[in-house]
Scaffold this active site. Sequence first.
Site, PDB file in Angstrom:
ATOM      1  N   ARG A  14       0.794  -1.323   0.104  1.00  0.00           N
ATOM      2  CA  ARG A  14      -0.075  -0.140  -0.002  1.00  0.00           C
ATOM      3  C   ARG A  14       0.802   1.327  -0.110  1.00  0.00           C
ATOM      4  O   ARG A  14       0.968   1.814  -1.186  1.00  0.00           O
ATOM      5  CB  ARG A  14      -0.762  -0.056   1.571  1.00  0.00           C
ATOM      6  CG  ARG A  14      -2.345   0.988   1.094  1.00  0.00           C
ATOM      7  CD  ARG A  14      -1.723   2.389   1.501  1.00  0.00           C
ATOM      8  NE  ARG A  14      -1.163   2.334   2.847  1.00  0.00           N
ATOM      9  CZ  ARG A  14      -0.411   3.448   3.441  1.00  0.00           C
ATOM     10  NH1 ARG A  14      -0.364   4.455   2.766  1.00  0.00           N
ATOM     11  NH2 ARG A  14      -0.130   3.494   4.450  1.00  0.00           N
ATOM     12  N   ASP A  15       1.490   1.819   1.110  1.00  0.00           N
ATOM     13  CA  ASP A  15       2.489   2.743   1.339  1.00  0.00           C
ATOM     14  C   ASP A  15       3.236   2.643   0.152  1.00  0.00           C
ATOM     15  O   ASP A  15       3.813   3.653  -0.339  1.00  0.00           O
ATOM     16  CB  ASP A  15       2.910   3.127   2.738  1.00  0.00           C
ATOM     17  CG  ASP A  15       3.242   4.466   3.219  1.00  0.00           C
ATOM     18  OD1 ASP A  15       3.049   5.190   2.056  1.00  0.00           O
ATOM     19  OD2 ASP A  15       3.359   4.588   4.241  1.00  0.00           O
ATOM     20  N   HIS A 206       5.093   4.688  12.614  1.00  0.00           N
ATOM     21  CA  HIS A 206       5.053   4.479  11.269  1.00  0.00           C
ATOM     22  C   HIS A 206       6.223   5.377  10.775  1.00  0.00           C
ATOM     23  O   HIS A 206       6.057   6.438  10.670  1.00  0.00           O
ATOM     24  CB  HIS A 206       3.778   4.829  10.615  1.00  0.00           C
ATOM     25  CG  HIS A 206       3.602   4.851   9.124  1.00  0.00           C
ATOM     26  ND1 HIS A 206       2.912   4.034   8.543  1.00  0.00           N
ATOM     27  CD2 HIS A 206       4.267   5.583   8.240  1.00  0.00           C
ATOM     28  CE1 HIS A 206       2.881   3.978   7.093  1.00  0.00           C
ATOM     29  NE2 HIS A 206       3.503   5.307   7.178  1.00  0.00           N
ATOM     30  N   HIS A 208       9.043   6.582   8.153  1.00  0.00           N
ATOM     31  CA  HIS A 208       9.667   6.692   6.759  1.00  0.00           C
ATOM     32  C   HIS A 208      11.110   6.738   7.025  1.00  0.00           C
ATOM     33  O   HIS A 208      11.638   7.711   8.029  1.00  0.00           O
ATOM     34  CB  HIS A 208       9.310   7.800   6.026  1.00  0.00           C
ATOM     35  CG  HIS A 208       7.724   7.253   5.425  1.00  0.00           C
ATOM     36  ND1 HIS A 208       7.430   6.896   4.277  1.00  0.00           N
ATOM     37  CD2 HIS A 208       6.728   7.134   6.147  1.00  0.00           C
ATOM     38  CE1 HIS A 208       6.334   6.517   4.067  1.00  0.00           C
ATOM     39  NE2 HIS A 208       5.796   6.683   5.156  1.00  0.00           N
ATOM     40  N   CYS A 239       4.705   8.961  -0.071  1.00  0.00           N
ATOM     41  CA  CYS A 239       3.418   9.583  -0.235  1.00  0.00           C
ATOM     42  C   CYS A 239       3.512  10.625  -1.155  1.00  0.00           C
ATOM     43  O   CYS A 239       4.137  11.448  -1.224  1.00  0.00           O
ATOM     44  CB  CYS A 239       3.259  10.224   1.261  1.00  0.00           C
ATOM     45  SG  CYS A 239       1.320  10.968   1.351  1.00  0.00           S
ATOM     46  N   ASN A 248       9.103   3.607   3.286  1.00  0.00           N
ATOM     47  CA  ASN A 248       8.949   3.364   4.815  1.00  0.00           C
ATOM     48  C   ASN A 248      10.303   2.660   5.182  1.00  0.00           C
ATOM     49  O   ASN A 248      11.076   2.189   4.312  1.00  0.00           O
ATOM     50  CB  ASN A 248       8.053   2.349   4.898  1.00  0.00           C
ATOM     51  CG  ASN A 248       6.389   3.123   4.650  1.00  0.00           C
ATOM     52  OD1 ASN A 248       6.067   3.114   3.407  1.00  0.00           O
ATOM     53  ND2 ASN A 248       5.943   3.141   5.949  1.00  0.00           N
TER      54      ASN A 248
HETATM   55  P1  HMG Z   1     -12.555  14.862  -2.867  1.00  0.00           P
HETATM   56  O1  HMG Z   1     -12.232  14.995  -4.289  1.00  0.00           O
HETATM   57  O2  HMG Z   1     -12.649  15.827  -1.983  1.00  0.00           O
HETATM   58  O3  HMG Z   1     -14.031  13.972  -2.751  1.00  0.00           O
HETATM   59  O4  HMG Z   1     -11.615  13.591  -2.472  1.00  0.00           O
HETATM   60  P2  HMG Z   1     -15.103  13.688  -3.522  1.00  0.00           P
HETATM   61  O5  HMG Z   1     -16.294  12.906  -2.698  1.00  0.00           O
HETATM   62  O6  HMG Z   1     -15.642  14.927  -4.222  1.00  0.00           O
HETATM   63  O7  HMG Z   1     -14.893  12.544  -4.632  1.00  0.00           O
HETATM   64  C1  HMG Z   1     -14.170  12.777  -5.981  1.00  0.00           C
HETATM   65  C2  HMG Z   1     -14.339  11.580  -6.822  1.00  0.00           C
HETATM   66  O8  HMG Z   1     -13.696  10.557  -6.146  1.00  0.00           O
HETATM   67  C3  HMG Z   1     -15.543  11.420  -7.158  1.00  0.00           C
HETATM   68  O9  HMG Z   1     -15.459  10.797  -8.313  1.00  0.00           O
HETATM   69  C4  HMG Z   1     -16.129  10.182  -6.248  1.00  0.00           C
HETATM   70  O10 HMG Z   1     -16.653   9.287  -6.679  1.00  0.00           O
HETATM   71  C5  HMG Z   1     -14.468   9.600  -6.135  1.00  0.00           C
HETATM   72  P3  HMG Z   1     -16.214  11.405  -9.620  1.00  0.00           P
HETATM   73  O11 HMG Z   1     -17.483  11.894  -9.336  1.00  0.00           O
HETATM   74  O12 HMG Z   1     -15.141  12.734  -9.868  1.00  0.00           O
HETATM   75  O13 HMG Z   1     -15.980  10.534 -10.804  1.00  0.00           O
HETATM   76  N1  HMG Z   1     -14.280   9.105  -4.662  1.00  0.00           N
HETATM   77  C6  HMG Z   1     -13.877   7.689  -4.504  1.00  0.00           C
HETATM   78  N2  HMG Z   1     -13.688   6.779  -5.314  1.00  0.00           N
HETATM   79  C7  HMG Z   1     -13.333   5.658  -4.982  1.00  0.00           C
HETATM   80  N3  HMG Z   1     -13.108   5.160  -3.623  1.00  0.00           N
HETATM   81  C8  HMG Z   1     -13.405   6.143  -2.562  1.00  0.00           C
HETATM   82  C9  HMG Z   1     -13.994   7.433  -3.085  1.00  0.00           C
HETATM   83  N4  HMG Z   1     -14.324   8.532  -2.409  1.00  0.00           N
HETATM   84  C10 HMG Z   1     -14.712   9.488  -3.702  1.00  0.00           C
HETATM   85  N5  HMG Z   1     -13.339   5.992  -1.232  1.00  0.00           N
HETATM   86  C11 HMG Z   1     -10.711  11.685  -1.127  1.00  0.00           C
HETATM   87  C12 HMG Z   1     -11.456  12.878  -1.279  1.00  0.00           C
HETATM   88  C13 HMG Z   1     -10.429  11.402   0.468  1.00  0.00           C
HETATM   89  C14 HMG Z   1     -11.743  10.711  -1.946  1.00  0.00           C
HETATM   90  C15 HMG Z   1      -9.428  11.831  -2.095  1.00  0.00           C
HETATM   91  O14 HMG Z   1      -8.797  12.899  -1.315  1.00  0.00           O
HETATM   92  C16 HMG Z   1      -8.593  10.553  -1.779  1.00  0.00           C
HETATM   93  O15 HMG Z   1      -8.913   9.542  -2.358  1.00  0.00           O
HETATM   94  N6  HMG Z   1      -7.449  10.857  -1.118  1.00  0.00           N
HETATM   95  C17 HMG Z   1      -6.615   9.610  -0.997  1.00  0.00           C
HETATM   96  C18 HMG Z   1      -5.082  10.028  -0.727  1.00  0.00           C
HETATM   97  C19 HMG Z   1      -4.130   8.835  -0.499  1.00  0.00           C
HETATM   98  O16 HMG Z   1      -4.557   7.945  -0.650  1.00  0.00           O
HETATM   99  N7  HMG Z   1      -3.074   9.322   0.049  1.00  0.00           N
HETATM  100  C20 HMG Z   1      -1.989   8.250   0.438  1.00  0.00           C
HETATM  101  C21 HMG Z   1      -2.518   7.506   1.795  1.00  0.00           C
HETATM  102  S1  HMG Z   1      -2.253   8.278   3.439  1.00  0.00           S
HETATM  103  C22 HMG Z   1      -0.472   8.081   3.566  1.00  0.00           C
HETATM  104  O17 HMG Z   1       0.311   7.670   2.805  1.00  0.00           O
HETATM  105  C23 HMG Z   1      -0.017   8.385   4.869  1.00  0.00           C
HETATM  106  C24 HMG Z   1      -0.025   7.227   5.688  1.00  0.00           C
HETATM  107  O18 HMG Z   1       1.289   6.311   5.153  1.00  0.00           O
HETATM  108  C25 HMG Z   1       0.978   7.470   7.108  1.00  0.00           C
HETATM  109  C26 HMG Z   1       2.012   8.219   7.105  1.00  0.00           C
HETATM  110  O19 HMG Z   1       3.187   7.760   6.141  1.00  0.00           O
HETATM  111  O20 HMG Z   1       1.964   9.381   7.625  1.00  0.00           O
HETATM  112  C27 HMG Z   1      -1.109   6.358   6.080  1.00  0.00           C
HETATM  113 MG    MG Z   2       3.467   6.409   5.101  1.00  0.00          MG
END
Ligand code: HMG
Ligand code: MG
Length: 297
Positions: A14-15, A206, A208, A239, A248
């Site tokens: 995932r990450d 967690h 990195h 990320c 990580n």
């Molecule tokens: P948004 O644009 O504000 O939300 O995104 P929305 O509700 O307006 O939806 C936009 C579009 O996404 C729409 O599609 C929705 O249907 C679709 P359209 O109408 O434009 O065709 N949508 C989805 N599709 C599939 N699955 C869903 C979903 N939700 C909406 N669940 C949202 C808000 C949260 C969805 C967006 O910002 C997003 O997906 N962000 C994800 C970012 C991400 O994955 N980042 C990496 C993970 S975090 C990380 O790595 C840190 C971590 O490792 C810890 C660390 O290291 O600190 C965990």
């Molecule tokens: Mg991370």
Amino acid sequence: MSTETVTLVEMGLRDGLQNETTPVPAEVRAQWFDALARTGLRRIEAGSFVSPKWVPQMASTDQVLAQIERHPGLWAEVLTPNLRGLEQALAADADVVAVFTAASESFTQKNINCSISESIERFRPVAEEARKAGKYLRAYVSCVVGCPYEGPIAPSRVADVVEQLLDLGADEISLGDTIGVARPREIHALLDAVLPLLPASKLALHCHDTRGQAVANIYAALARDIRIFDSAVAGLGGCPYAKGATGNVATEDVLYLLEGEGFATGVDLNAVARVGHDICTYLGRANPSRVGRALQS
Ligand code: HMG
Ligand code: MG
């Protein structure tokens, strides 16, 4: 004296893969999941149910979950940023669902397109439905020491977010040094602020490894009774919304430390190193894990 156990939560699929430029087919991701499970890892993130427009590499996580082998005690974990993500996770029968926010407003905005308080409100129904479905709820706080946009983050800001996530009913909190800026002194200050809020057994770290301090930080956290660590095979990771953040901490490097310190993990280090080598070969990337490289030479 009985041997103490440490749990690793494997982040590579995932990450790790969320940050690779070339998406990896679900079938291959599922094979890697199974290979990692055979090393003894019992908690493996299989992907995330986020918007494929935001993170295309995580598309088809449902296919990954459909193809992996399930075993009692093996947890397939996924990220669920909203109710839509949770519904997909439940349909795919993920064992653990994880919400994710940050201690930095700017990062939260860039990563999930809302403020911290909006993210908490968005998670409320997710937590409620997860609880009804009997799922274990993990909650991530990113940027616990530093933020790519705001610089240093005060431990009190992290504690404030942790409190809100515990109020939602999170079973476990993972503290993310998203851009790998922390050093042991900062980890101690962070834990001074957070440990009064929950038992150490509910807290994960967690790391990195951007600045090579992750193993030192984990060593510091072990001294504070933290026993859950997130790591990625072959140090995969980053990320997409934290420019400059490298992978990580490598699972191989953490396992080597833990073995030396006498902790039980149930994981075969040599087997993880072999999987790491295979994944790096497939991706055509160098293996940043020092232990992984040493074991392959
Ligand atoms: P948004 O644009 O504000 O939300 O995104 P929305 O509700 O307006 O939806 C936009 C579009 O996404 C729409 O599609 C929705 O249907 C679709 P359209 O109408 O434009 O065709 N949508 C989805 N599709 C599939 N699955 C869903 C979903 N939700 C909406 N669940 C949202 C808000 C949260 C969805 C967006 O910002 C997003 O997906 N962000 C994800 C970012 C991400 O994955 N980042 C990496 C993970 S975090 C990380 O790595 C840190 C971590 O490792 C810890 C660390 O290291 O600190 C965990
Ligand atoms: Mg991370």
